[in-house]
Design a protein around this motif. Sequence first.
Motif, PDB file in Angstrom:
ATOM      1  N   ILE A 121      55.465 126.368  61.740  1.00 51.29           N
ATOM      2  CA  ILE A 121      55.153 124.837  61.516  1.00 51.29           C
ATOM      3  C   ILE A 121      54.723 124.322  62.715  1.00 51.29           C
ATOM      4  N   ILE A 122      53.783 123.820  63.039  1.00 55.29           N
ATOM      5  CA  ILE A 122      53.528 122.681  64.135  1.00 55.29           C
ATOM      6  C   ILE A 122      53.094 121.337  63.602  1.00 55.29           C
ATOM      7  N   SER A 123      54.139 120.432  63.783  1.00 55.05           N
ATOM      8  CA  SER A 123      54.099 118.918  63.428  1.00 55.05           C
ATOM      9  C   SER A 123      52.834 118.285  63.935  1.00 55.05           C
ATOM     10  N   GLY A 124      52.085 117.770  62.795  1.00 54.86           N
ATOM     11  CA  GLY A 124      50.693 117.101  63.345  1.00 54.86           C
ATOM     12  C   GLY A 124      50.925 115.644  63.147  1.00 54.86           C
ATOM     13  N   ASP A 125      52.103 115.189  63.497  1.00 59.19           N
ATOM     14  CA  ASP A 125      52.208 113.786  63.239  1.00 59.19           C
ATOM     15  C   ASP A 125      52.540 113.329  64.642  1.00 59.19           C
ATOM     16  N   SER A 126      52.025 112.059  65.216  1.00 57.75           N
ATOM     17  CA  SER A 126      52.173 111.610  66.429  1.00 57.75           C
ATOM     18  C   SER A 126      53.499 111.042  66.822  1.00 57.75           C
ATOM     19  N   MET A 127      54.333 110.688  65.780  1.00 53.14           N
ATOM     20  CA  MET A 127      55.339 109.893  65.502  1.00 53.14           C
ATOM     21  C   MET A 127      56.714 110.795  65.800  1.00 53.14           C
ATOM     22  N   GLN A 128      56.484 112.089  65.163  1.00 50.02           N
ATOM     23  CA  GLN A 128      57.630 113.022  65.194  1.00 50.02           C
ATOM     24  C   GLN A 128      58.199 113.512  66.377  1.00 50.02           C
ATOM     25  N   VAL A 129      57.355 113.523  67.377  1.00 51.57           N
ATOM     26  CA  VAL A 129      57.556 113.909  68.723  1.00 51.57           C
ATOM     27  C   VAL A 129      58.991 113.368  69.395  1.00 51.57           C
ATOM     28  N   TYR A 130      59.164 112.092  68.731  1.00 52.35           N
ATOM     29  CA  TYR A 130      60.334 111.178  69.483  1.00 52.35           C
ATOM     30  C   TYR A 130      61.736 111.532  68.693  1.00 52.35           C
ATOM     31  N   ARG A 131      62.693 111.574  69.755  1.00 50.36           N
ATOM     32  CA  ARG A 131      63.901 111.819  69.408  1.00 50.36           C
ATOM     33  C   ARG A 131      64.617 110.549  68.767  1.00 50.36           C
ATOM     34  N   ARG A 132      65.479 110.495  67.629  1.00 54.17           N
ATOM     35  CA  ARG A 132      66.185 109.502  67.242  1.00 54.17           C
ATOM     36  C   ARG A 132      65.530 108.651  66.419  1.00 54.17           C
ATOM     37  N   MET A 133      64.053 109.111  66.112  1.00 55.47           N
ATOM     38  CA  MET A 133      63.277 108.285  65.222  1.00 55.47           C
ATOM     39  C   MET A 133      62.989 109.385  64.206  1.00 55.47           C
ATOM     40  N   ASP A 134      64.099 109.484  63.202  1.00 62.12           N
ATOM     41  CA  ASP A 134      63.951 110.381  61.962  1.00 62.12           C
ATOM     42  C   ASP A 134      63.931 110.076  60.675  1.00 62.12           C
ATOM     43  N   ILE A 135      64.268 108.950  60.382  1.00 62.09           N
ATOM     44  CA  ILE A 135      64.298 108.488  58.853  1.00 62.09           C
ATOM     45  C   ILE A 135      62.808 107.885  58.816  1.00 62.09           C
ATOM     46  N   GLY A 136      62.279 107.073  59.774  1.00 58.77           N
ATOM     47  CA  GLY A 136      60.971 106.210  59.568  1.00 58.77           C
ATOM     48  C   GLY A 136      59.871 107.112  59.689  1.00 58.77           C
ATOM     49  N   THR A 137      60.003 108.479  60.393  1.00 59.15           N
ATOM     50  CA  THR A 137      58.755 109.324  60.525  1.00 59.15           C
ATOM     51  C   THR A 137      59.109 110.345  59.322  1.00 59.15           C
ATOM     52  N   ALA A 138      59.833 110.352  58.740  1.00 55.95           N
ATOM     53  CA  ALA A 138      60.218 111.511  57.619  1.00 55.95           C
ATOM     54  C   ALA A 138      59.948 113.001  58.066  1.00 55.95           C
ATOM     55  N   LYS A 139      60.781 113.006  58.906  1.00 56.36           N
ATOM     56  CA  LYS A 139      60.857 114.398  59.648  1.00 56.36           C
ATOM     57  C   LYS A 139      61.520 115.600  58.733  1.00 56.36           C
ATOM     58  N   ALA A 140      61.131 116.672  58.890  1.00 59.81           N
ATOM     59  CA  ALA A 140      61.663 117.667  57.926  1.00 59.81           C
ATOM     60  C   ALA A 140      63.041 117.844  58.419  1.00 59.81           C
ATOM     61  N   THR A 141      64.114 117.842  57.428  1.00 61.34           N
ATOM     62  CA  THR A 141      65.415 117.999  57.561  1.00 61.34           C
ATOM     63  C   THR A 141      65.942 119.353  58.340  1.00 61.34           C
ATOM     64  N   GLU A 142      67.176 119.298  58.814  1.00 60.61           N
ATOM     65  CA  GLU A 142      67.731 120.569  59.474  1.00 60.61           C
ATOM     66  C   GLU A 142      67.727 121.791  58.609  1.00 60.61           C
ATOM     67  N   ALA A 143      68.172 121.616  57.348  1.00 61.46           N
ATOM     68  CA  ALA A 143      67.902 122.616  56.372  1.00 61.46           C
ATOM     69  C   ALA A 143      66.650 123.235  56.214  1.00 61.46           C
ATOM     70  N   GLU A 144      65.588 122.370  56.099  1.00 62.03           N
ATOM     71  CA  GLU A 144      64.156 122.621  56.061  1.00 62.03           C
ATOM     72  C   GLU A 144      63.677 123.590  57.325  1.00 62.03           C
ATOM     73  N   ARG A 145      64.185 122.937  58.486  1.00 59.43           N
ATOM     74  CA  ARG A 145      63.933 123.595  59.702  1.00 59.43           C
ATOM     75  C   ARG A 145      64.201 124.936  60.125  1.00 59.43           C
ATOM     76  N   LYS A 146      65.481 125.232  59.272  1.00 60.28           N
ATOM     77  CA  LYS A 146      66.143 126.425  59.297  1.00 60.28           C
ATOM     78  C   LYS A 146      65.382 127.333  58.427  1.00 60.28           C
ATOM     79  N   ARG A 147      64.953 127.010  57.254  1.00 63.93           N
ATOM     80  CA  ARG A 147      63.946 127.799  56.651  1.00 63.93           C
ATOM     81  C   ARG A 147      62.917 128.365  57.120  1.00 63.93           C
ATOM     82  N   VAL A 148      62.026 127.518  57.804  1.00 67.28           N
ATOM     83  CA  VAL A 148      60.850 127.985  58.716  1.00 67.28           C
ATOM     84  C   VAL A 148      61.067 127.097  60.047  1.00 67.28           C
TER      85      VAL A 148
END
Length: 326
Positions: free
Chosen positions: A39-66
């Motif tokens: 998966i490649i995130s197509g969200d212009s805000m998820q590129v930024y570190r420390r901005m997790d909750i407001g950008t609704a990033k995939a969780t660590e568990a979800e990123r381990k799945r894919v």
Amino acid sequence: MPERPERSSRPELLVLLGPTAVGKTNLSLAIAERFHCEIISGDSMQVYRRMDIGTAKATEAERKRVPHHMIDILEPDDPFSVADFQERVRALITDIHARGKLPFIVGGTGLYIESVCYDFQFSEGGSDEAFRERMNAFADAHGEEALHDLLKETDPASAARIHSNDRRRTIRALEIRHITGIPMSEHLARQTKVSPYETCLIGLTMDRDLLYNRIERRIDAMMDAGLVAEVRGLLADGYGRGLISMQGLGYKEIAAYLEGECSLEEAVALLKRDTRRFAKRQLSWFRRMKEIHWVELEEGSNFSEQLHGINDIITGKFRFLREYNS
């Protein structure tokens, strides 16, 4: 036996898009596992570190799945543009294919996704530093809304797409109009809509009232998860409200509350309103894109049935993938 369709010589690219809170994440994980995607995130805000909750990033568990890409690659004060996104993602697509996987863009930033799917060029007349300085001085003196009003007068289509608090992109749109004499929206309309990839674009949509209800529930969940603390930490570490990253939904509203400009209740109400408006703009953008296979989602509908329908779209487009999905 009918002859098997010939495989395209262009690299395959799968895309799942839709407005915020429509339900892209859960479906994307199941699709990625079924079709051996990264998966490649197509969200212009998820590129930024420390901005997790407001950008609704995939969780660590979800990123381990894919495997996920284009998440947490920049600091909140690092510059980043659609041209940067296009360059990085096209390199990723090549790399993912080289490892025998299917690249899968998932997100809701229409211009960013289109820039990859089609042969967009980003050289709209160069730059004019003196003009930028004048526009920044104007914004300092009169405010972001007044600057945005200038864009409304010269390029209403771009003004509808660019948030009034996004000073950098507002000035860039004004600059393009100033240098070339042609609105930025017209430059975008002239872009070549020929893809270097064999694309399968799937769009998710749902009844607007249902979508708005999901947006409000998501924001309530973000508040419970600690959005205020996340924004407070960013401000405390010197990431000012003028940054593009800090003008994203959730960050500007909560920052205004933390600076004493409104109550928390008012900030949350404003965030919900702005997010509803943003979702409407997303859908308007996607509706003008061609070749999207639209899937209507309903609350409480059967997940396996949704997935089966999307599976048919993908295997219908990428026929050679049937052998991996039997």
